[in-house]
Design an enzyme around this catalytic site. Structure first.
Site: not given
Ligand code: NAD
Length: 474
Positions: A248, A282
């Site tokens: 998602e 999102c």
């Molecule tokens: P990110 O993608 O680094 O992190 C999002 C989440 O994923 C974090 O909670 C982190 O714990 C987890 N994560 C990150 N890398 C991972 C890995 N390799 N393995 C497992 N889990 C991992 O990004 P961010 O800086 O926290 O947020 C920025 C971007 O994330 C935004 O631009 C947005 O697009 C996206 N985001 C989307 C949603 C959504 O509901 N679709 C939610 C939060 C963030």
């Protein structure tokens, strides 16, 4: 009061560790608590415990599984106020939004609790030659659930409730930035009578945790909510052993306002929906296409409403928007605005950080955006409302469909012909017409293109944790 932070492995809380991190309050950057990180040994213990938990839970009567999930819903209903406070402290959203998210989570638990007992064998063929074919739903096994920080409880419940309803065990790694809310959820499930090995809760360096757990054969599925780049990484990793994936991911959702729209109602709906959770949603609308004949009226209407948004500590009364959840989002907003201004955009309101302490960003209204600007191509995930003018409906549909994202989309028009055309031609996970996106528990939601794989919500979510085994008997 904030939560004592820990890991939950093999039915025991672990509060001490060699490594860990501070959890910050995004309102003032103060330290709320220290979160221990799991070692590789802890992760191995979590896998072993989850295997044991799976064996016990899959053999538990679905009626009992149902009762446990429904009991968790009841306990959560009694704790709305205390858990709202934890969520607002660690994530920043106003208390009313935290409570709303908890109410939504209660509804999801109830839906999955009720449906847990309805998952039954189904006869799909009963032939004259005596062949009978049954579909026997079987839980997949140990499932890895990874959630983001923007909805600290709803994202966790959207994964674990259907997994438990299906009969799976779960290793969950919520965001390290919002661990307290997830810990409260695990405590509730223990009180509701969930056997101790059925959920294991871990925290750590995200990629180290997912690398390790996805390399384990015992883990049969991963379900992730977060960004597109991380989703792709996890899909690649899962492909090595062909684990099932539900992803998602992000969106960049168009909102098209036609010239015959009910303008005042549309403005109220869209302003509320855009700035909810400081825009960190999102499915939030992020590209606002306005018909040229009503453009000035719509722009003025947004401006008037945005000026009424009150920023501040989400714990206080009268606050309509809290801080962003972390410093990365503030840096990202600055980068979007700097890039847009460099490309000739006009900032109508906001466009800057709000006070030095805390991760606040002014609600921002911006126009004249160049096609190649970062605002146009990257997920905004923050309180920037970007306006575009259009005059041709085929043209605007083409623009709406022009990105690699395909999550939500919004259309505001009183014309039934246009409603039908947009519903058919916009390429997205969903099209909402004259409304925001309702997230009721029975609705399956999923992205297309790079916005995701599979569905969360509804019965589809439970079946995403199930293998349909066919049994042929003569
Ligand atoms: P990110 O993608 O680094 O992190 C999002 C989440 O994923 C974090 O909670 C982190 O714990 C987890 N994560 C990150 N890398 C991972 C890995 N390799 N393995 C497992 N889990 C991992 O990004 P961010 O800086 O926290 O947020 C920025 C971007 O994330 C935004 O631009 C947005 O697009 C996206 N985001 C989307 C949603 C959504 O509901 N679709 C939610 C939060 C963030």
């Amino acid at each position: 009061m904030y939560t004592k932070l820990g890991l939950f492995i093999g039915g025991k809380w672990i509060y001490e560790a060699k490594k860990g991190e501070d959890v910050l309050n995004p309102f003032d950057e103060s330290v709320l608590g220290w979160l221990p990180h799991a070692t590789e040994g802890d992760l191995n213990d979590a896998v072993k415990s989850s295997e044991k938990g799976f064996d016990e839970w899959r053999n538990t009567d679905p009626e009992v599984r149902s009762r446990v999930i429904l009991k968790a819903a009841d306990i959560l209903s009694e704790r709305i106020s205390s858990i709202s406070e934890v969520m607002t402290l660690e994530q920043g959203k106003p208390l009313a939004e935290s409570a709303g998210e908890i109410n939504q989570s209660i509804a999801i638990l109830k839906f999955n609790g009720e449906n847990a007992k309805l998952i039954k064998d189904e006869v799909v063929a009963d032939r004259d030659n005596g062949l009978k074919t049954l579909i026997k739903p079987q839980p997949l096994g140990v499932c890895l659930c990874l959630t983001a920080w923007n909805f600290p409880i709803a994202l966790v419940i959207r994964k674990i409730a259907p997994a438990l309803a299906a009969g799976c065990s779960v290793i969950i790694k919520p965001s390290e930035e919002t661990p307290g809310t997830a810990i409260e959820v695990i405590k509730i499930f223990q009180e509701a009578g969930l056997p101790k090995d059925v959920i294991n809760l871990v925290f750590g360096v995200p990629h180290e945790i997912s690398d390790y757990l996805l390399s384990r054969d015992e883990v049969k599925k991963v379900s992730f909510t977060g960004s597109v780049p991380v989703g792709k990484l996890l899909a690649k990793k899962s492909a090595e052993s062909l684990k099932r994936c539900t992803l998602e991911l992000g969106g960049h959702s168009p909102a098209i306002i036609a010239e015959d729209a009910d303008i005042e109602t549309t403005l109220d709906t869209l302003t509320g929906f855009k700035f909810r959770n400081s825009g960190q949603v999102c499915i939030a609308p992020s590209r606002f296409y306005v018909h040229e004949n009503i453009y000035e009226q719509v722009k003025d209407g947004f401006l008037k409403r945005i000026k009424n948004i009150t920023l501040g500590n989400g714990l206080n009364d009268g606050i309509s928007m809290g801080p962003l959840s972390n410093s990365r989002r503030v840096d990202a907003m600055k980068d979007f605005i700097d890039d847009a201004v460099k490309n000739g955009s006009n900032i109508i309101y906001g466009g800057t950080r709000h006070q030095d302490k805390g991760y606040f960003w002014e609600p921002t209204l911006i126009e004249n955006i160049h096609e190649g600007s970062k605002i146009m191509t990257q997920e905004i995930f923050g309180p920037i409302l970007a306006l575009f003018k259009f005059n041709d409906y085929d043209d605007v549909i083409e623009k709406a469909n022009s990105l690699n994202y395909g999550l939500a989309s919004y259309v505001y028009t009183t014309s039934e012909v246009l409603q039908e055309k947009m519903a058919k031609e916009i390429i997205a996970g969903g099209v909402s017409i004259n409304t925001a996106s309702p997230m009721h528990p029975e609705i399956p939601y999923g992205g297309i293109k790079e916005s995701g794989i599979g569905y969360e919500g509804g019965i589809d979510a439970i079946y995403s944790f199930i293998h349909k085994k066919n049994i042929n008997i003569v």
